[in-house]
Design an enzyme around this catalytic site. Structure first.
Site, short mmCIF file in Angstrom:
data_model
loop_
_atom_site.label_atom_id
_atom_site.label_comp_id
_atom_site.label_asym_id
_atom_site.label_seq_id
_atom_site.Cartn_x
_atom_site.Cartn_y
_atom_site.Cartn_z
N PHE A 31 0.86 -1.18 0.00
CA PHE A 31 0.00 0.00 0.00
C PHE A 31 0.90 1.23 0.00
CE2 PHE A 31 -2.49 3.44 1.81
CZ PHE A 31 -3.61 3.38 0.99
N ASP A 57 9.29 2.53 1.35
CA ASP A 57 8.16 3.33 1.84
C ASP A 57 8.00 3.06 3.33
OD1 ASP A 57 5.80 4.53 2.49
OD2 ASP A 57 4.64 3.68 0.83
N LYS A 71 3.01 10.02 8.54
CA LYS A 71 2.32 9.63 9.78
C LYS A 71 2.96 10.18 11.07
CE LYS A 71 0.08 5.49 7.87
NZ LYS A 71 -1.35 5.61 8.10
C1 LIG Z 1 3.17 2.44 3.56
C2 LIG Z 1 2.22 3.54 3.28
N1 LIG Z 1 2.48 4.39 2.27
C3 LIG Z 1 1.67 5.41 1.98
C4 LIG Z 1 0.53 5.62 2.71
C5 LIG Z 1 -0.38 6.77 2.36
O1 LIG Z 1 -0.29 7.76 3.34
P1 LIG Z 1 -1.42 8.90 3.43
O2 LIG Z 1 -2.68 8.22 3.84
O3 LIG Z 1 -0.87 9.85 4.46
O4 LIG Z 1 -1.52 9.51 2.08
C6 LIG Z 1 0.21 4.77 3.78
C7 LIG Z 1 -1.02 4.96 4.57
O5 LIG Z 1 -1.47 4.12 5.29
C8 LIG Z 1 1.08 3.70 4.07
O6 LIG Z 1 0.82 2.85 5.06
#
Ligand SMILES: Cc1ncc(COP(=O)(O)O)c(C=O)c1O
Length: 412
Positions: free
Chosen positions: A148, A233, A262
């Protein structure tokens, strides 16, 4: 309460006409389960004054707990000093936050500030396009099934979840997916048209699935051999959550690009994309920008967050609390297994996790069902042992109750 009743209650609580079925907020989320009005440390309060133990931290965001006094003071002070001037000008906190992040990532890199996780990933994806000479047809990004990376169109295209792609076809091209934690598959996928590999060190939304240390080392080797960017990520896993400053550090590898968000603002929206100086130099002025990126309020929060995180040794705390939690849950009735790293854990159950999560909410404990059979626990990294033990006991009680109900044929 039924969904319709909850929507009506929510509408009444926000002063909207409770008899209307149309909520003023777009229907991209399910109906809210509870309305929270206050938080402090590991605790939340709803409108009726009921207290909840928060084991989810707003999806791994409030890593220092709610309303942390030093973060709150930094925000209050900054809000009375300077809110915004744009990236045409320098401000006080952004370079300090960038330097701290660079140090925590081993040094020698540069940071782009964004406003969310998806935007941090978007920056990484654009950097990959600049890194691979597009003229030579080198722009593909390889990511993993089950991953994700966010909901903007490019981050969604990188996300390895076909059901999430389905309603938004056609997505931007240039993305290919491989099975997670499978080095052979990655090796085969990194062909001469690939500019970057994008992976999570622990797949968070994908069910808290950690990559093996050997896999991450192998990915590093493949990327180095083929001059491909290794992008990790760490939006969910970074900043102490997984018992290291960044989860990939458990493998002792140095990626070329790391995204985060986050926990960086402890609830204030901010994201960041770090890249080695060599990778970062692919961007030239005008290539990428965002109005709010690195703005004073968000970076004042991030600066305070990082200072508290270092002072409180969140890495050590997350390691120890994760071990305590895993030990208490492993082998307990209805617990099939516990996986994850640090304080990002999935508790695999032999009963439906959504029922257990609902039961826990009724009992004043916040978790989420990350898969149909697993609960995700991502409490504050400053959670006390007592609070953690209370949470673990509640999870086990709720699982037992759901199991009894299911056996009795009364599962909700
Ligand atoms: C690994 C990862 N990347 C990207 C995101 C996307 O972040 P945002 O919801 O702040 O756009 C998330 C959100 O849960 C995530 O867990």
């Amino acid at each position: 309460m039924t969904s319709a009743e909850m929507i009506a209650a929510h509408r009444a609580a926000v002063g909207a006409d409770p008899s209307s079925t149309r909520c003023p907020i777009m229907g991209t989320y399910g109906p809210p389960l509870v309305e929270f009005v206050r938080g402090e440390g590991s605790w939340l309060w709803d409108r009726d004054g009921r207290r909840y133990l928060d084991l989810l931290s707003g999806l791994a965001v409030t890593s220092l707990g709610h309303s942390h006094p030093e973060v709150a003071a930094a925000l209050a002070q900054q809000s009375q000093t300077l809110l915004h001037v744009s990236n045409l000008f320098a401000t006080e906190h952004a370079p300090v936050v960038a330097s701290t992040l660079d140090r925590l990532l081993g040094g020698g890199g540069q940071v782009f500030f964004a406003n969310s996780g998806a935007e941090a990933v978007e920056c990484a994806l654009k950097l990959a396009r600049r890194w691979g000479p597009a003229a030579a047809g080198r722009y593909q990004v390889v990511s993993a099934w089950g991953s994700f990376h966010g909901r903007t169109l490019a981050a969604l295209a990188a996300t390895g979840q076909p059901a999430k792609h389905e309603p938004f076809q056609p997505l931007p091209e240039g993305f290919r997916h491989v099975p997670f934690d499978d080095l052979e598959a990655l090796d085969a996928a990194v062909t001469p048209d690939v500019a970057a590999v994008l992976l999570e060190a622990v797949q968070g939304e994908g069910g808290v699935q950690p990559a093996s240390v050997e896999y991450l080392r192998g990915v590093r080797e493949i990327c180095s051999e083929r001059n491909v960017l290794m992008m990790v990520d760490e939006v969910q896993t970074g900043l102490g959550r997984c018992g290291a400053w960044f989860a990939h550090q458990h493998a002792g590898v140095r990626p070329d690009v790391v995204t985060m968000a986050k926990a960086l603002g402890n609830g204030v929206p901010i994201g960041a994309c770090w890249a080695t100086a060599e990778a970062a130099s692919s961007f030239v002025p005008g290539d990428h920008a965002t109005t709010y990126g690195g703005q004073p309020l968000a970076t004042a929060a991030a600066r305070a967050v990082l200072e508290v995180m270092e002072a409180e040794d969140v890495v050590g705390r997350s390691t120890r609390a994760g071990e305590r939690c895993t030990e208490a849950l492993t082998g307990a009735p209805h617990v099939v297994s516990v996986r994850g790293r640090g304080l990002l854990l999935a508790v695999e159950l032999d009963v439906p996790s959504a029922d257990v999560a609902r039961e826990l909410l009724d009992r004043g404990v916040v978790v989420n069902a990350v898969t149909p059979t697993a609960l995700r626990l991502a409490p504050s990294l400053l959670i006390t042992d007592e609070e953690l033990d209370t949470g673990v006991a509640a999870v086990l009680d709720a699982a037992a109750l759901v199991a009894d109900r299911t056996e009795g044929g009364t599962s909700r």
